[in-house]
Every structure is written in structure tokens, then in C-alpha cells.
Design a protein around this motif. Structure first.
Motif, short mmCIF file in Angstrom:
data_model
loop_
_atom_site.label_atom_id
_atom_site.label_comp_id
_atom_site.label_asym_id
_atom_site.label_seq_id
_atom_site.Cartn_x
_atom_site.Cartn_y
_atom_site.Cartn_z
N ASN A 142 32.54 3.25 -5.66
CA ASN A 142 33.15 2.34 -6.50
C ASN A 142 33.04 0.94 -5.80
O ASN A 142 33.91 -0.21 -5.90
CB ASN A 142 34.82 2.38 -6.78
CG ASN A 142 34.72 3.42 -7.72
OD1 ASN A 142 33.56 3.49 -8.46
ND2 ASN A 142 35.74 3.98 -7.91
N TRP A 194 37.34 1.39 -15.83
CA TRP A 194 38.08 1.39 -14.44
C TRP A 194 39.57 2.63 -14.54
O TRP A 194 39.63 3.47 -14.09
CB TRP A 194 38.47 0.51 -14.12
CG TRP A 194 37.83 -0.71 -14.06
CD1 TRP A 194 36.68 -0.51 -13.49
CD2 TRP A 194 37.52 -2.00 -14.73
NE1 TRP A 194 35.65 -2.34 -13.85
CE2 TRP A 194 36.93 -2.48 -14.16
CE3 TRP A 194 39.08 -3.15 -14.72
CZ2 TRP A 194 36.45 -4.29 -14.11
CZ3 TRP A 194 38.08 -4.64 -14.94
CH2 TRP A 194 36.94 -5.18 -14.53
N LEU A 199 38.43 1.59 -10.13
CA LEU A 199 38.78 0.49 -9.88
C LEU A 199 37.67 -0.26 -9.34
O LEU A 199 37.41 0.74 -8.03
CB LEU A 199 39.89 -0.56 -9.76
CG LEU A 199 41.31 -0.82 -10.70
CD1 LEU A 199 42.02 -0.89 -9.81
CD2 LEU A 199 40.32 -1.78 -11.61
N HIS A 203 31.62 -6.30 -9.04
CA HIS A 203 31.23 -5.80 -10.51
C HIS A 203 29.80 -6.64 -10.52
O HIS A 203 30.82 -7.36 -10.62
CB HIS A 203 32.24 -5.52 -11.77
CG HIS A 203 31.89 -4.69 -12.38
ND1 HIS A 203 33.30 -2.92 -12.69
CD2 HIS A 203 31.67 -4.55 -13.67
CE1 HIS A 203 32.52 -2.71 -13.69
NE2 HIS A 203 31.27 -2.62 -13.96
#
Length: 387
Positions: A142, A194, A199, A203
Motif C-alpha cells: 500500500n 480502501w 489505505l 494513490h
């Protein structure tokens, strides 16, 4: 020049930037839509224009340059630029013309005008595709997620908007489908991604209108960017018209088409949604992306605990379907290539970077943080920066 006409043009653009419709502006000012489009285009290309009339005198680009000489100058410039040594400017070309015994010999000024006319006045490297591109560092799960939309049609011509989000480190994906690709639909997809993937720190998006807030209003910060800011996620926009900078998600699109969309005939949106879980289970537990050295996305995430958008945190987000999201403190980024005039464009405005950077990629971070620190209750908790 009629100063009243200049004032009228300024007023038209001011009202358009304030959100008024083109038709209403033209009706009030007694002008045609063609007139408006001309000055709107003038403003978009040069926000500092004085809206004065341009000279209608015919342009004299060069006097003694024949078409053959013009093509020779262009060919020499391109040859010099592709060489691995030497200079590429007008004086270098002029010197080569002397060696070739070209008669009559044009001046350096004429050569410069030829180069300018054909937009060949950039420095070495600005016209080719070899400029260094600072790829994002994907250091952990992530660290970077990417989202894109692929549009497909089913029987009857109905469009299905397929939203795909990919964690670039583990190649894990989240997919949703809709009949539209509005910013509200995009936000709903991001919240689901998400919740499932966690999260991200960054992005990544391309410059689709539903991602960036549209291409009309000046300095607009759209709903998707506002959602990212509220959730402590930094939105990152790739260069305009450069799909290769989002190659991971584009590769996933290709796999999805080959392994899912072309394997059956869908009847409606509900049919697509019913079959997607079958594909996602196969993808995460059986498909082994080449970049994962033999592992599946599920194996890459096995045993990991990542911060996710929980139901409790989800309730803190204002209803973006009913109203505008607030502008929270944070950062978002634009990656752009500097054009031959030394400018980059983002937020529907041209910004001067400088001739030193022509042909290079630059990253333009935008901060919405005030000078003092925000209260921890202002935004959702954020992950510490890793890597």
C-alpha cells in the motif's frame, strides 16, 4: 483597439470562471458562442492575455529560404540532436551549410526563424522520449495504489464502467462496476478499495475528469482529491496523455479482458457484478503476476495486517453524495513534462517552470496545510511514511 471590446472579453471570461453557462453569457453580452469560444481559447492558452486584437498582417517567416533549404535545416537539426556529441543550435547548422557550400547562404537569424516556425527551438533532449522519468518508489504494501477505469459495452449498447484499483507492491486488486463514472461513483469505489486493500500512502490516477475534478474550472480541487485529503491519502496524477506511466494498471486491464470479459457474453450490469467475484478469487489465489517471482497476490499479503478504512472511520467521512467534501490539510501531486515554452499545466492553468527544465519531467506537489498543525480530529489517522 476598442478598449470597451477588451473589457467585454474580460467580463465574459470572468463570468465563465465564476461558473456561468456560455449560452447565458453570450446572450447577456450580445455576442455569439463562436466569439466566446475564440476568447476562451485565447485565455486557456495564455491566462495573462490582455484580450487585444492580433495583427492581421501576413507573417513573413524568412525571405531567402526555399522549401529545399527549409527541409535541409530541419534534417540537419534532427541529425545533430540524434548524435551522441556536438551542438544543435542555429550557429552549428549555419556552419554545416558552409561546409556543404549552400548558396545563397542564409543568416543565423533566418535559420532561427525556420527552427522556431517548426517548433524546433528546444534544447537537447526536449523533443525525444528519453527524458528521465522519476518513477514512484513502491517500497511496501500500500505504498502506492493505482486506479483506472475501463469502459466496456454489452448487448444493446449499454456502457459498463469498470473501476480497477491495484496495490502496486502485492498486485492485489479491487474491482467495482457502474453505469457511470462520475466523481461520486469514483469516490464510492475508492472507499470500497480502501476497506478491502487498506489505505495507501500515495494513490495514482491519470487525468480523467472524474479523478482530477474536470477540465473546465480554474484551479479546481475535485471531489476525489478532497476525499483523498480527508482520508490522509496523497493523490498523484501522472503526465497527460502518457498511459505508459500507469503501465501496471494498464497491464491488469489487459489480463482482465483476456481472462474475464472476453470469456462470456454479459447481459446487464447485475450479470457482470455476479461474475466478478469468481474472477477475483482466481486472480488472487491462482494467478501469479510476472513481477511477483512465482507468488500469487494472496500469498504476498498472507499474514500481513495493514491499516484499513474501517466502518468506524467510514462514518467520519461527510456524505459526498449530498454535498461538497471539505478541503482538508494534506498534499497531492502532479507529474508533468515541461513544454518547449518552459510551462507545465495542472489545475486547468499553465505554470511557468523555466527554460532550464524544457523537456524534463517535474513533480509539482500541492499543499493544503495551514501554517499551524491541524487537530488530529480534522482528518482520519494516517500511516507513517515508510521506505
Amino acid at each position: 483597439m476598442n478598449t470597451n471590446e477588451q473589457a467585454l472579453r474580460r467580463e465574459a471570461i470572468r463570468r465563465r470562471l465564476s461558473g456561468e453557462q456560455r449560452r447565458d453569457i453570450c446572450q447577456d453580452l450580445g455576442r455569439s458562442t463562436r466569439w466566446f469560444d475564440k476568447w476562451w481559447s485565447e485565455f486557456r492558452s495564455d491566462p495573462h492575455t490582455d484580450f487585444a486584437d492580433h495583427s492581421r498582417a501576413p507573417l513573413t517567416v524568412w525571405s531567402i529560404a526555399t522549401p529545399a533549404l527549409e527541409q535541409l535545416v530541419i534534417a540537419l537539426r534532427q541529425a545533430f540532436e540524434s548524435a551522441n556529441h556536438g551542438l544543435i543550435g542555429a550557429r552549428t547548422i549555419w556552419g554545416k551549410l558552409i561546409e556543404l557550400n549552400v548558396k545563397p547562404l542564409p543568416s543565423e537569424a533566418t535559420i532561427k526563424r525556420i527552427l522556431a516556425y517548426h517548433e524546433l527551438t528546444h534544447p537537447v533532449g526536449a523533443a525525444n522520449k528519453t527524458a528521465y522519468y522519476p518513477w514512484l518508489l513502491v517500497w511496501d504494501v500500500n505504498a502506492v495504489q493505482a486506479t483506472d477505469i475501463i469502459t466496456k459495452h454489452i448487448r444493446g449498447g449499454v456502457e459498463i464502467q469498470n473501476f480497477h484499483t491495484l496495490d502496486l507492491f502485492t498486485q492485489s486488486a479491487c474491482l467495482t462496476q457502474s453505469l457511470d463514472k462520475t466523481s461520486a461513483t469514483t469516490c464510492a469505489h475508492l472507499l470500497k478499495a480502501w476497506e478491502k486493500l487498506g489505505l495507501p500512502y500515495l494513490h495514482q490516477f491519470d487525468n480523467e475528469g472524474s479523478f482530477c475534478g474536470g477540465h473546465t474550472h480554474w484551479r479546481v480541487i475535485g471531489r476525489v482529491v478532497r476525499l483523498c485529503l480527508f482520508c490522509g491519502v496523497e493523490a498523484f496524477f501522472t503526465p497527460i496523455y502518457e498511459a505508459k506511466r500507469n503501465h501496471q494498471i494498464e497491464t491488469f486491464h489487459g489480463l482482465w479482458c483476456q481472462a474475464f470479459w472476453t470469456r462470456q457474453i454479459f447481459t446487464d450490469l447485475a450479470h457482470v457484478r455476479a461474475q466478478i467475484p469468481v474472477f477475483t478469487r482466481w486472480y488472487h489465489h491462482h494467478y501469479r503476476p510476472p513481477c511477483l517471482q512465482g507468488k500469487t497476490p494472496a500469498q504476498m499479503r498472507y499474514g500481513l495486517r495493514v491499516p484499513k478504512l474501517t466502518a468506524e472511520l467510514r462514518r467520519l467521512i461527510p456524505d459526498f453524495q449530498a454535498g461538497r467534501l471539505p478541503l482538508s490539510g494534506g498534499r497531492f501531486h502532479f507529474m508533468r513534462k515541461v513544454d518547449p515554452s518552459g510551462h507545465i499545466e495542472f489545475l486547468n492553468e499553465r505554470w511557468l517552470v523555466g527554460s532550464k527544465w524544457i523537456g524534463e519531467y517535474v513533480r509539482a506537489p500541492q499543499s493544503t496545510r495551514p501554517n499551524r498543525h491541524l487537530s488530529s480530529r480534522t482528518r482520519l489517522p494516517t500511516r507513517p511514511i515508510g521506505g
